[in-house]
Enzyme design. Structure first.
Site, PDB file in Angstrom:
ATOM      1  N   TYR A  61      -1.921   2.474  10.435  1.00 40.60           N
ATOM      2  CA  TYR A  61      -1.524   1.025  10.861  1.00 40.60           C
ATOM      3  C   TYR A  61      -0.006   1.788  12.185  1.00 40.60           C
ATOM      4  CZ  TYR A  61      -2.004  -1.498   6.711  1.00 40.60           C
ATOM      5  OH  TYR A  61      -3.282  -2.044   5.776  1.00 40.60           O
ATOM      6  N   HIS A  63      -4.083  -9.434  10.867  1.00 37.95           N
ATOM      7  CA  HIS A  63      -3.893  -8.263  10.071  1.00 37.95           C
ATOM      8  C   HIS A  63      -4.046  -7.262  11.727  1.00 37.95           C
ATOM      9  CE1 HIS A  63      -5.532  -9.565   6.629  1.00 37.95           C
ATOM     10  NE2 HIS A  63      -6.022 -10.587   7.448  1.00 37.95           N
TER      11      HIS A  63
END
Ligand code: DQA
Length: 144
Positions: free
Chosen positions: A22, A98
């Protein structure tokens, strides 16, 4: 025009959790500031909520007063009939967003309970994910 950004569980931990997937320190700040800057550029009003509980997320969705929703449901993407039902019940157009590329990860992340009823799905754009989703949603709303 008013857009609501809804984040599910663990998204407040971006920058700390699994940085190799991430992004590391400062990623969350960049993600949110890119979203806010895009909103200012587009001249749209935004509100953001972050919530861990599935039922509370459903309640936020059905009570939302906005023209469109950008939602990153986190892990609930792959499990939640409730969030699908809540989004359908609200009738508010939404984009599923996302940060990571869910199609290049574990098999179970390829399944979403929301994608087929979303205006669009945005994934894998890192810090540009929410701003891109916002731009795309505003374009859709202006055209429809
Ligand atoms: C995520 C992807 C999900 O599979 C995961 O459970 C998350 C984050 C993303 O933004 O890439 O919590 O939604």
């Amino acid at each position: 025009m008013k857009i609501l950004l809804i984040e599910g569980p663990l998204l407040d931990k971006i920058g700390e959790r699994e940085p190799e997937i991430y992004g590391g320190k400062g990623t969350r700040e960049k993600l949110i500031s890119a979203f806010n800057e895009k909103a200012a550029l587009l001249g749209v009003e935004t509100e953001s909520v972050s919530e861990y509980c599935e039922g509370a997320l459903a309640k936020i969705i059905v009570n939302a007063k906005c023209d469109g929703i950008v939602i990153n449901p986190g892990a609930y993407t792959h499990t939640s009939v409730l969030l699908r039902d809540a989004l359908l019940c609200s009738k508010i157009p939404f984009i599923e967003a996302h940060i990571s590329n869910v199609f290049e990860r574990e098999e179970f992340r390829r399944k979403s309970y929301l994608s087929d009823v979303a205006v669009k799905v945005v994934y894998g754009l890192g810090t540009a994910t929410y701003s891109t989703a916002l731009e795309s949603l505003v374009t859709f709303l202006k055209a429809n």
